[in-house]
Design a protein around this motif. Structure first.
Motif, mmCIF file in Angstrom:
data_model
loop_
_atom_site.group_PDB
_atom_site.id
_atom_site.type_symbol
_atom_site.label_atom_id
_atom_site.label_comp_id
_atom_site.label_asym_id
_atom_site.label_seq_id
_atom_site.Cartn_x
_atom_site.Cartn_y
_atom_site.Cartn_z
ATOM 1 N N VAL A 199 0.790 -1.201 0.019
ATOM 2 C CA VAL A 199 -0.090 -0.066 0.026
ATOM 3 C C VAL A 199 0.888 1.281 -0.047
ATOM 4 O O VAL A 199 2.228 1.297 0.521
ATOM 5 C CB VAL A 199 -0.692 0.216 1.163
ATOM 6 N N PRO A 200 0.507 2.403 -0.154
ATOM 7 C CA PRO A 200 1.147 3.615 -0.057
ATOM 8 C C PRO A 200 1.612 3.909 1.111
ATOM 9 O O PRO A 200 0.942 3.605 2.296
ATOM 10 C CB PRO A 200 0.156 4.834 -0.653
ATOM 11 N N VAL A 201 2.808 4.481 1.175
ATOM 12 C CA VAL A 201 3.418 4.593 2.647
ATOM 13 C C VAL A 201 2.383 5.437 3.738
ATOM 14 O O VAL A 201 2.377 5.379 4.704
ATOM 15 C CB VAL A 201 4.758 5.440 2.554
ATOM 16 N N ALA A 202 1.783 6.549 3.109
ATOM 17 C CA ALA A 202 0.863 7.632 3.828
ATOM 18 C C ALA A 202 -0.366 6.296 4.185
ATOM 19 O O ALA A 202 -0.556 6.542 5.348
ATOM 20 C CB ALA A 202 0.320 8.427 2.871
ATOM 21 N N TYR A 203 -0.763 5.621 3.506
ATOM 22 C CA TYR A 203 -1.722 4.681 4.122
ATOM 23 C C TYR A 203 -1.345 3.816 5.270
ATOM 24 O O TYR A 203 -1.932 3.583 6.283
ATOM 25 C CB TYR A 203 -2.100 3.772 2.991
ATOM 26 N N ALA A 204 -0.022 3.343 5.149
ATOM 27 C CA ALA A 204 0.778 2.448 6.022
ATOM 28 C C ALA A 204 0.917 3.219 7.604
ATOM 29 O O ALA A 204 0.643 2.625 8.242
ATOM 30 C CB ALA A 204 2.010 1.616 5.523
ATOM 31 N N ALA A 205 1.178 4.478 7.460
ATOM 32 C CA ALA A 205 1.454 5.290 8.583
ATOM 33 C C ALA A 205 0.098 5.341 9.363
ATOM 34 O O ALA A 205 0.175 5.160 10.611
ATOM 35 C CB ALA A 205 1.930 6.557 8.244
ATOM 36 N N VAL A 206 -0.851 5.463 8.746
ATOM 37 C CA VAL A 206 -2.311 5.804 9.200
ATOM 38 C C VAL A 206 -2.529 4.403 9.784
ATOM 39 O O VAL A 206 -3.157 4.435 10.991
ATOM 40 C CB VAL A 206 -3.383 6.297 8.303
ATOM 41 N N GLN A 207 -2.526 3.404 9.184
ATOM 42 C CA GLN A 207 -2.809 2.149 9.626
ATOM 43 C C GLN A 207 -2.002 1.598 10.740
ATOM 44 O O GLN A 207 -2.657 0.995 11.794
ATOM 45 C CB GLN A 207 -2.713 0.911 8.525
ATOM 46 N N ALA A 208 -0.873 2.153 10.746
ATOM 47 C CA ALA A 208 0.139 1.919 11.956
ATOM 48 C C ALA A 208 -0.483 2.456 13.254
ATOM 49 O O ALA A 208 -0.597 2.070 14.268
ATOM 50 C CB ALA A 208 1.689 2.075 11.904
ATOM 51 N N GLY A 209 -0.839 3.697 12.995
ATOM 52 C CA GLY A 209 -1.533 4.520 14.059
ATOM 53 C C GLY A 209 -2.709 3.997 14.617
ATOM 54 O O GLY A 209 -3.030 3.728 15.839
ATOM 55 N N LEU A 210 -3.610 3.362 13.671
ATOM 56 C CA LEU A 210 -4.753 2.615 13.850
ATOM 57 C C LEU A 210 -4.617 1.517 14.860
ATOM 58 O O LEU A 210 -5.548 1.352 15.764
ATOM 59 C CB LEU A 210 -5.633 2.383 12.791
ATOM 60 N N LEU A 211 -3.596 0.754 14.709
ATOM 61 C CA LEU A 211 -3.074 -0.529 15.160
ATOM 62 C C LEU A 211 -2.470 -0.339 16.616
ATOM 63 O O LEU A 211 -2.664 -0.843 17.511
ATOM 64 C CB LEU A 211 -1.964 -1.163 14.454
ATOM 65 N N ALA A 212 -1.462 1.057 16.648
ATOM 66 C CA ALA A 212 -0.642 1.076 17.727
ATOM 67 C C ALA A 212 -0.730 2.517 18.370
ATOM 68 O O ALA A 212 0.126 2.794 19.418
ATOM 69 C CB ALA A 212 0.873 0.598 17.652
ATOM 70 N N GLY A 213 -1.762 3.246 18.032
ATOM 71 C CA GLY A 213 -1.833 4.623 18.588
ATOM 72 C C GLY A 213 -1.231 5.821 17.898
ATOM 73 O O GLY A 213 -0.391 5.496 16.814
ATOM 74 N N PRO A 214 -1.585 6.943 18.246
ATOM 75 C CA PRO A 214 -1.164 8.009 17.438
ATOM 76 C C PRO A 214 0.640 8.364 17.334
ATOM 77 O O PRO A 214 1.043 8.924 16.504
ATOM 78 C CB PRO A 214 -1.816 9.472 18.198
ATOM 79 N N GLN A 215 1.321 7.927 18.399
ATOM 80 C CA GLN A 215 2.468 8.023 18.511
ATOM 81 C C GLN A 215 3.260 6.984 17.348
ATOM 82 O O GLN A 215 4.145 7.484 16.776
ATOM 83 C CB GLN A 215 3.275 7.853 19.870
ATOM 84 N N ALA A 216 2.504 5.877 17.151
ATOM 85 C CA ALA A 216 2.888 5.148 16.043
ATOM 86 C C ALA A 216 2.718 5.786 14.659
ATOM 87 O O ALA A 216 3.722 5.693 13.869
ATOM 88 C CB ALA A 216 2.265 4.014 16.014
#
Length: 311
Positions: A143-160
Motif C-alpha cells: 500500500v502507499p506509505v501514507a496509508y501504512a502510516a495511518v494504519q500503524a496509528g490505528l493499530l498502535a496509537g497516534p505516536q506510532a
C-alpha cells in the motif's frame, strides 16, 4: 547449491527450491546446517552470518507473505513501513499485516498466527497482472506509505502514526497531502480520532523516533515547541532538538545510539556544549526514552526549567 540463484531479496519458496531438485528433506538439512532460515510454512531465507534481528526478520517474513498473497493483498501497516526502511513504534513485529485488494466478508479475510489480511480500503484496487517471468512478479505489492502510516496509528496509537509520518516526510516517501488524504480515507475506522489529531504535529524536522515521541508528549502536555532551534552563544552556532516557545528552555532527546561506542569525546563535547548554553542563560532539559513514559514527571521537569529560566 547456490541459493542466491533461486532467492529474490534473500527469500525463496519451497516451490522455487523444488524446481532445482531441493525437496523437503534437503531444505531441512540446509536449515540444520545454518545455510537457510525457515520463515513460515513453505518459505525460507538465505542465512547470512548472525541470526537476523527482530526487525530484519519481520522484513524477510513480510517479503515471504507479500509474495504468497500478492495477487489478493498488499503489505500494509508496520510491515509496509519496515519494507520501506522506515521506523516504527510499538509495532507487533510477530505478525505480518496486509490489506486485501477486493472486498471480503467480515473485517479480516485471513487471520492466523504470524499473518493478518485486513479488509479492502478505498483507493486500493487489484493491479494488472505482471508480465510472466518479470522481476516484478517476484516482488510483494504494498500500500502507499501514507496509508501504512495511518494504519500503524490505528493499530498502535497516534505516536506510532507520528513516528512513521515524520520519517516518511523526511525520506520523501510520502507528502503532507498524501498523509492528509490517507487520514480521510480511514475516517470511519475505529481509532482514527487520535491519529487525526496527531496530523497537525507531523514535521520532517523531527529527526528520529525519539524526537517524534518527544514532540507528541510535550504537545499533549500543553507545551508549544520550536523544533531544530538554533542558538548563537559565545560566537558559536548550536542547534537544539526543541525550544519551549517563548522561553529560554531547550529540550534535547538523548537516544542511546550516539553514546553506544563509549567514545568519551562525544560525552565531553556534549558537556561543553551544554555549559556554553547555560552560561548564555539557557536551561537545558535532557530526556531519555523512560521520561516519555512518565508524563507527570516530565511536566514537572519542564515547568521547573521554565521557572528557572525566568529567574
Amino acid at each position: 547449491m547456490d541459493l542466491t540463484l533461486i532467492a529474490r531479496d534473500g527469500v525463496f519458496a519451497a516451490a522455487d527450491a523444488a524446481r532445482v531438485g531441493l525437496d523437503k528433506n534437503a531444505l531441512g538439512r540446509l536449515v540444520k546446517d545454518g545455510r537457510c532460515l525457515r520463515l513460515a510454512v513453505g518459505w525460507y531465507a538465505i542465512a547470512e552470518g548472525a541470526p537476523p534481528e527482530r526487525e530484519q526478520l519481520h522484513r524477510l517474513r513480510s517479503i515471504a507473505f507479500g509474495r504468497q498473497f500478492r495477487m489478493r493483498a498488499a503489505l500494509s501497516h508496520h510491515s509496509r513501513l519496515v519494507l520501506a526502511g522506515l521506523p516504527t513504534y510499538a509495532a507487533p513485529l510477530d505478525t505480518v499485516h496486509l490489506t486485501a485488494w477486493a472486498p471480503a466478508a467480515g473485517g479480516v479475510s485471513v487471520s492466523r498466527p504470524g499473518v493478518r489480511v485486513h479488509r479492502q480500503v478505498a483507493g486500493l484496487h487489484r493491479p494488472a497482472a505482471d508480465v510472466a517471468g518479470s522481476l516484478e512478479s517476484h516482488r510483494p505489492r504494498a500500500v502507499p506509505v501514507a496509508y501504512a502510516a495511518v494504519q500503524a496509528g490505528l493499530l498502535a496509537g497516534p505516536q506510532a502514526f507520528l513516528v512513521a509520518a515524520d520519517a516518511a516526510l523526511r525520506a520523501q516517501a510520502a507528502t503532507a497531502t498524501e498523509l492528509s488524504g490517507a487520514v480521510a480515507v480511514f475516517a470511519k475506522h475505529t481509532g482514527i480520532g487520535p491519529v487525526r489529531s496527531a496530523l497537525s504535529l507531523v514535521d520532517p524536522q523531527h529527526e528520529s523516533p525519539g524526537e517524534s515521541r518527544t514532540a507528541f508528549v510535550l504537545s499533549m502536555l500543553g507545551f508549544e515547541l520550536e523544533p531544530q532551534f538554533e542558538v548563537v552563544a559565545e560566537g558559536r552556532r548550536y542547534r537544539a532538538d526543541f525550544r519551549i516557545r517563548g522561553t529560554r528552555v531547550l529540550v534535547e532527546f538523548d537516544g542511546a545510539v550516539k553514546y553506544a561506542d563509549g567514545d568519551r569525546r562525544v560525552l565531553f563535547d556534549e558537556k561543553r556544549r551544554e555549559d556554553v548554553l547555560r552560561r548564555d542563560g539557557w536551561v537545558v532539559v535532557r530526556l531519555v526514552w523512560v521520561d516519555l513514559s512518565d508524563p507527570d514527571g516530565l511536566r514537572r521537569r519542564v515547568m521547573a526549567a521554565c521557572a528557572l529560566a525566568a529567574c
